[in-house]
Design a protein around this motif. Structure first.
Motif, PDB file in Angstrom:
ATOM      1  N   LEU A 230      11.200  -7.482   2.331  1.00 23.86           N
ATOM      2  CA  LEU A 230       9.991  -7.163   3.081  1.00 23.86           C
ATOM      3  C   LEU A 230       8.898  -6.552   2.199  1.00 23.86           C
ATOM      4  O   LEU A 230       7.839  -6.176   2.689  1.00 23.86           O
ATOM      5  N   TRP A 231       9.149  -6.475   0.892  1.00 25.23           N
ATOM      6  CA  TRP A 231       8.137  -5.925  -0.010  1.00 25.23           C
ATOM      7  C   TRP A 231       6.877  -6.783   0.006  1.00 25.23           C
ATOM      8  O   TRP A 231       6.937  -8.006   0.149  1.00 25.23           O
ATOM      9  N   ARG A 232       5.740  -6.121  -0.178  1.00 24.41           N
ATOM     10  CA  ARG A 232       4.469  -6.833  -0.312  1.00 24.41           C
ATOM     11  C   ARG A 232       4.443  -7.614  -1.626  1.00 24.41           C
ATOM     12  O   ARG A 232       5.208  -7.326  -2.547  1.00 24.41           O
TER      13      ARG A 232
ATOM     14  N   THR B 101       6.306  -7.581  10.778  1.00 29.78           N
ATOM     15  CA  THR B 101       7.595  -6.935  10.525  1.00 29.78           C
ATOM     16  C   THR B 101       7.416  -5.731   9.606  1.00 29.78           C
ATOM     17  O   THR B 101       8.022  -4.673   9.821  1.00 29.78           O
ATOM     18  N   TYR B 102       6.589  -5.893   8.593  1.00 32.40           N
ATOM     19  CA  TYR B 102       6.310  -4.802   7.643  1.00 32.40           C
ATOM     20  C   TYR B 102       5.694  -3.613   8.364  1.00 32.40           C
ATOM     21  O   TYR B 102       6.120  -2.473   8.175  1.00 32.40           O
ATOM     22  N   TRP B 103       4.699  -3.868   9.202  1.00 35.08           N
ATOM     23  CA  TRP B 103       4.086  -2.783   9.970  1.00 35.08           C
ATOM     24  C   TRP B 103       5.109  -2.134  10.897  1.00 35.08           C
ATOM     25  O   TRP B 103       5.144  -0.908  11.044  1.00 35.08           O
TER      26      TRP B 103
ATOM     27  N   HIS C 214      -5.655  -3.090   6.385  1.00 34.74           N
ATOM     28  CA  HIS C 214      -5.747  -2.811   7.823  1.00 34.74           C
ATOM     29  C   HIS C 214      -6.853  -3.723   8.357  1.00 34.74           C
ATOM     30  O   HIS C 214      -7.998  -3.303   8.508  1.00 34.74           O
ATOM     31  N   PRO C 215      -6.544  -4.986   8.629  1.00 36.94           N
ATOM     32  CA  PRO C 215      -7.576  -5.966   8.977  1.00 36.94           C
ATOM     33  C   PRO C 215      -8.084  -5.823  10.406  1.00 36.94           C
ATOM     34  O   PRO C 215      -7.573  -5.022  11.193  1.00 36.94           O
TER      35      PRO C 215
END
Length: 210
Positions: free
Chosen positions: A81-83, A118-120, A193-194
């Motif tokens: 899940l890493w960016r 999922t990351y959020w 944070h779009p």
């Protein structure tokens, strides 16, 4: 929260049971001249040509997608899940024209949408376990690909560009609620944070930003 699998299997690619096809999306003038063309894009085989055209013409990121990516390690986040961000060393080995380009597969869009959500969710502590997070990620990608779910328009072209590709820019005047403090915060970033919400025009002069 706990999640159960309905369409996918643990440890198996969620796209494994979905047929994809290559196609061309284009827009032509009445005289036949081409206004827009994107060849060899990949979309689910069950999608109509119209659906394929919409995702290619409206929602594929057309520029700035790195040809080579590297993961950004985060100790408190599962490695899957890493960016990601551009791998500058790997890109240097490519010609300048090949370093950045467009999204070419609907899978890239599904991955960046579901991956970011999922990351959020992981950051906000929504998942009971890592298994639940993985289940959500897989199920959401499958449901997007099979048109069982679909977010509103700004999600398709804004969400996930920072998480999936490291694309960013200055804030556009929008705000978000900080999940740690619960406070409304003005975003300093256009894409971390779009603005993924529908447009609400208050008047003809409304800029949607102020």
């Amino acid at each position: 929260m706990k999640f159960e699998r309905r369409y996918t299997q643990a440890g198996r690619d969620p796209y494994a049971s979905i047929e994809f096809r290559k196609t061309t999306s284009e827009i032509r003038n009445p005289d036949g001249s081409i206004v827009f063309q994107l060849k060899d894009i990949e979309v689910p085989a069950s999608w109509s040509q119209v659906a394929g055209d919409i995702i290619a013409q409206k929602y594929f990121r057309k520029a700035g997608v790195p040809a080579k990516l590297v993961k950004i390690e985060e100790n408190a986040t599962p490695s899957w899940l890493w960016r990601s961000k551009s791998d500058e060393k790997a890109l240097e080995k490519l010609s300048e024209d090949d370093r950045y380009g467009s999204e070419m597969s609907a899978k890239q869009v599904f991955d960046r949408l579901a991956g970011t959500w999922t990351y959020w969710g992981w950051k906000g502590g929504y998942f009971t376990s890592e298994e639940d997070a993985q289940t959500y990620f897989d199920e959401m990608r499958y449901m997007l690909a099979t048109q069982r779910v679909a977010p509103n328009s700004p999600q398709w072209f804004n969400t996930g560009l920072h998480w999936a590709y490291g694309i960013d820019g200055p804030g556009q005047g929008h705000h978000y609620v900080d999940f740690e403090t619960g406070k409304l915060t003005k975003s300093k970033s256009a894409y971390e944070h779009p603005q993924p919400h529908a447009c609400f025009i208050q008047s003809v002069s409304d800029s949607l930003v102020g």
